[in-house]
Design a protein around this motif. Structure first.
Motif, PDB file in Angstrom:
ATOM      1  N   GLN A   1     -16.125   3.083   9.162  1.00 22.64           N
ATOM      2  CA  GLN A   1     -15.014   2.124   9.153  1.00 22.64           C
ATOM      3  C   GLN A   1     -14.028   2.356  10.293  1.00 22.64           C
ATOM      4  O   GLN A   1     -13.258   1.463  10.638  1.00 22.64           O
TER       5      GLN A   1
ATOM      6  N   SER B   1      -4.430   5.520   8.780  1.00 18.57           N
ATOM      7  CA  SER B   1      -3.711   6.322   7.789  1.00 18.57           C
ATOM      8  C   SER B   1      -4.205   5.978   6.381  1.00 18.57           C
ATOM      9  O   SER B   1      -4.487   6.870   5.566  1.00 18.57           O
ATOM     10  N   ALA B   2      -4.344   4.679   6.106  1.00 24.53           N
ATOM     11  CA  ALA B   2      -4.837   4.254   4.781  1.00 24.53           C
ATOM     12  C   ALA B   2      -6.288   4.694   4.605  1.00 24.53           C
ATOM     13  O   ALA B   2      -6.700   5.100   3.520  1.00 24.53           O
ATOM     14  N   LEU B   3      -7.058   4.622   5.674  1.00 20.93           N
ATOM     15  CA  LEU B   3      -8.458   5.029   5.609  1.00 20.93           C
ATOM     16  C   LEU B   3      -8.563   6.519   5.294  1.00 20.93           C
ATOM     17  O   LEU B   3      -9.423   6.946   4.516  1.00 20.93           O
TER      18      LEU B   3
ATOM     19  N   LEU C   1      -9.041  10.477  -1.464  1.00 24.66           N
ATOM     20  CA  LEU C   1      -9.318  10.029  -2.837  1.00 24.66           C
ATOM     21  C   LEU C   1     -10.815  10.133  -3.151  1.00 24.66           C
ATOM     22  O   LEU C   1     -11.211  10.583  -4.232  1.00 24.66           O
TER      23      LEU C   1
ATOM     24  N   TYR D   1       0.839  -1.202   0.000  1.00 29.36           N
ATOM     25  CA  TYR D   1       0.000   0.000   0.000  1.00 29.36           C
ATOM     26  C   TYR D   1       0.875   1.254   0.000  1.00 29.36           C
ATOM     27  O   TYR D   1       0.691   2.163  -0.810  1.00 29.36           O
TER      28      TYR D   1
ATOM     29  N   ASP E   1      -6.401   8.219   3.595  1.00 29.88           N
ATOM     30  CA  ASP E   1      -6.064   8.343   2.167  1.00 29.88           C
ATOM     31  C   ASP E   1      -7.303   8.087   1.315  1.00 29.88           C
ATOM     32  O   ASP E   1      -7.540   8.765   0.312  1.00 29.88           O
ATOM     33  N   MET E   2      -8.107   7.094   1.721  1.00 33.80           N
ATOM     34  CA  MET E   2      -9.328   6.784   0.973  1.00 33.80           C
ATOM     35  C   MET E   2     -10.287   7.969   1.037  1.00 33.80           C
ATOM     36  O   MET E   2     -10.964   8.307   0.054  1.00 33.80           O
TER      37      MET E   2
ATOM     38  N   ILE F   1      -8.175  -0.975  12.644  1.00 34.05           N
ATOM     39  CA  ILE F   1      -8.185  -0.501  11.252  1.00 34.05           C
ATOM     40  C   ILE F   1      -6.983   0.413  11.015  1.00 34.05           C
ATOM     41  O   ILE F   1      -6.553   1.149  11.907  1.00 34.05           O
ATOM     42  N   ASN F   2      -6.434   0.350   9.808  1.00 35.32           N
ATOM     43  CA  ASN F   2      -5.309   1.202   9.436  1.00 35.32           C
ATOM     44  C   ASN F   2      -5.869   2.610   9.154  1.00 35.32           C
ATOM     45  O   ASN F   2      -6.405   2.873   8.071  1.00 35.32           O
TER      46      ASN F   2
ATOM     47  N   LYS G   1      -9.665  -7.412   8.907  1.00 38.69           N
ATOM     48  CA  LYS G   1      -9.834  -7.018  10.315  1.00 38.69           C
ATOM     49  C   LYS G   1     -11.280  -7.123  10.780  1.00 38.69           C
ATOM     50  O   LYS G   1     -11.536  -7.274  11.971  1.00 38.69           O
TER      51      LYS G   1
ATOM     52  N   PHE H   1      -2.187  14.295  -0.552  1.00 37.59           N
ATOM     53  CA  PHE H   1      -1.993  13.378   0.573  1.00 37.59           C
ATOM     54  C   PHE H   1      -1.338  14.058   1.768  1.00 37.59           C
ATOM     55  O   PHE H   1      -1.408  13.541   2.881  1.00 37.59           O
TER      56      PHE H   1
END
Lengths: 312, 281
Positions: free
Chosen positions: B257, B266-268, B274, A236, B270-271, B263-264, A294, B196
């Protein structure tokens, strides 16, 4: 406080008797503990809990000896204010160093003793290189490889250097050069290369749009039992970095994106094989897969294959 | 100890303790920052226990706690906070003692999501759910407990729990609001590589007071979208109605979420970036 400040204190032998050490560089911490014990002329005692010494510090006895006590991750001490006062206020000529593997800056303890915290951050590349080359004569290139393989951790570097030296000293008549021994032990697997290198090859194959190679490398990673969530996290992050580099119109990519030179270099190796929209799709796919693992919707064991087959 | 709100729940607990009927094994369920630990400490205070043992949730820590339970002769409470992340192995270690709790021992567990606990454990416990707070209760907490001097509107629009009020005031509520406004104005205007960087000021691990809490930032973003959408409705501006409506949908989906354990974030986030850019460009 910064390490430089602690260094000055050690030089002037004016060291507070309570310190908190945090950070990943366990070897550097150990070196500082030994230095402090030399300067303060105290024996080092490793203790499981600070409460073990609560009774003895501050008590008067003909036979009392002073020590530098070192304790790791004592939760009880961090939460019990009475114990903190009892021990810290009565240390007198003793010293206490509390080592923490992680620190929560919101805790009252951390806020109260903020000035006692010394952070041992990962050494920067230039400093680490110098320290390694002090220990052993390796070429610049091999030093860089050693640093990479040991993930820039000084403690790990010293352990691997120990292997090289042991091998060299096995038969001194052969006068084996450190570079030769290093190469041999690396190829042999005696110097442990973490799956990261195999992991990076896999990630590169995905980001360079090479499906067959990606699947082959994925099966290699499976044999190495590389953890799935770690693979997904690395894939990722690298996809995101590639997207940022590929879509950056500024000349100063580092300034615009905030990425390091190393990250930009890795990303540039993969630029142009996917459209930005495809990279966004891949990011979403990985994030949703991780979220599904998860929340129990998808098995971790099939996650990577799921991503690769969805991608291609 | 002052508990804000929760009058019925505390009344029930007081009665149970008074009559000696407080359960030997209980689970307190509530959102992040809703006061689960505060309620557990309230119970411990009321029960006037001799030993208050707070245990970690790893298998070895639970086994140590169980060993202690069998040794203790005095009235004791054993607490397991934030047990959502307890492994199945750790929960199984608790099974026997949760059914046959040693004399004088009371076990209190706190979780944010009751479904994260094994059904076998759940069935052995009395479960206390912390109900949502009213705005009056939240304002009472803000003014009387943490003595906040900020705008009541910000609290009522962004915060649903006392924990969120703490987060807001630890980190500068006005700066959060300004940052959310800036994000709304710029998120679809900047280049992809730059977008970002919005995440640089967001705290994903919960330990950096210089940065903004992710959930609070998203709520601020949503609130501003709601206000702009209302203005657009008044002006009959269909484009902005759709734009800010889509923004609200994105935020709701992301916030949902956030409640997934581990849950990640940081990635969430980013979503989130986006999805907003996709909706607004």
């Amino acid at each position: 406080m910064e390490i430089q400040e602690l260094k000055q204190m050690i030089k002037s032998a004016d060291i507070p008797n309570f310190l908190i050490f945090i950070g990943d560089e366990w070897m550097v911490k150990k070196i500082y503990i030994e230095q402090i014990s030399k300067v303060k002329k105290l024996g080092i005692k490793y203790i499981d809990a600070v409460s073990d010494i609560a009774g003895s510090v501050g008590s008067k006895s003909l036979f009392n000896q002073n020590y530098l006590y070192v304790c790791t991750d004592d939760k009880e001490f961090m939460t019990e204010e009475k114990l903190q006062q009892k021990v810290i206020d009565n240390l007198s000529d003793n010293m206490l160093i509390l080592q923490l593997t992680s620190v929560d800056k919101r805790l009252k303890f951390t806020k109260t003793y903020n000035n006692s915290i010394v952070e041992f951050k990962t050494l920067n590349e230039a400093v680490l290189k110098r320290y390694i080359q002090k220990e052993i004569y390796l070429s610049d290139r091999n030093t860089e490889i050693l640093m990479e393989v040991c993930e820039y951790n000084y403690g790990r570097c010293l352990l691997e250097i120990d292997k090289i030296k042991s091998y060299q000293s096995y038969d001194e008549s052969m006068e084996l050069q450190a570079d030769v021994v290093f190469k041999y032990l690396l190829d042999d697997g005696t110097i442990y290369t973490p799956p990261k290198e195999a992991l990076w090859d896999f990630i590169k194959a995905v980001l360079q749009n090479k499906p067959k190679l990606a699947f082959d490398l994925w099966y290699d990673l499976k044999e190495l039992e590389a953890p799935t969530l770690s693979i997904l996290s690395n894939l990722y992050n690298n996809t995101k970095q590639l997207l940022q580099v590929q879509t950056c119109t500024s000349k100063d990519i580092a300034k615009t994106t905030g990425l390091t030179a190393w990250q930009i270099k890795n990303a540039k190796e993969c630029v142009g094989r996917w459209r930005p929209g495809d990279l966004v799709y891949l990011m979403r796919l990985i994030q949703q897969t991780e979220s599904s693992i998860k929340s129990g919707k998808i098995e971790e064991s099939i996650a990577v294959e799921y991503i690769l087959t969805s991608l291609w | 100890m002052k508990i804000v709100g929760q009058k019925n729940l505390t009344k029930l607990i007081d009665n149970q303790i008074k009559s000696g009927d407080f359960p030997r094994f209980s689970i307190i369920v509530g959102d992040y920052g809703s006061g689960k630990k505060t309620l557990a400490n309230y119970i411990i205070d009321k029960m006037k226990v001799t030993i208050n043992y707070n245990s970690g949730i790893s298998v070895s820590q639970i086994r140590d706690a169980i060993a202690q339970m069998h040794k203790t002769v005095d009235k004791s409470v054993f607490t397991f906070f934030d047990a959502d992340n307890m492994s199945a192995q750790a929960e199984n270690a608790l099974l026997k003692v949760s059914e046959e709790t040693p004399n004088n021992v009371y076990i209190i567990m706190t979780v944010s999501d009751i479904s994260s606990i094994l059904p076998t454990i759940k069935s052995r416990a009395i479960i206390y759910h912390i109900p949502p707070y009213s705005i009056a209760e939240l304002l009472e907490y803000a003014h009387e407990v943490i003595k906040a001097k900020y705008d009541d509107d910000i609290i009522s629009q962004l915060c649903e729990t006392p924990g969120e009020i703490n987060l807001l005031y630890e980190r500068d509520a006005e700066a959060l609001w300004e940052y959310a406004y800036k994000a709304i104005d710029n998120i679809a205007e900047v280049g992809g590589a730059n977008a970002f960087k919005m995440a640089n000021k967001i705290d994903f691990k919960g330990d950096d007071v210089e940065k903004f809490d992710m959930q609070l930032f998203l709520k601020a973003f949503r609130q501003i979208c709601t206000e702009k959408m209302s203005d657009a409705v008044i002006d009959g501006d269909k484009d902005n109605i759709n734009k800010y409506g889509a923004g609200i949908d994105v935020v709701n989906h992301i916030i949902q979420q956030l409640h997934i354990t581990s849950i990640n974030k940081s990635a969430l986030f980013d979503m989130f970036i986006l999805d907003i850019r996709k909706a607004w460009m």
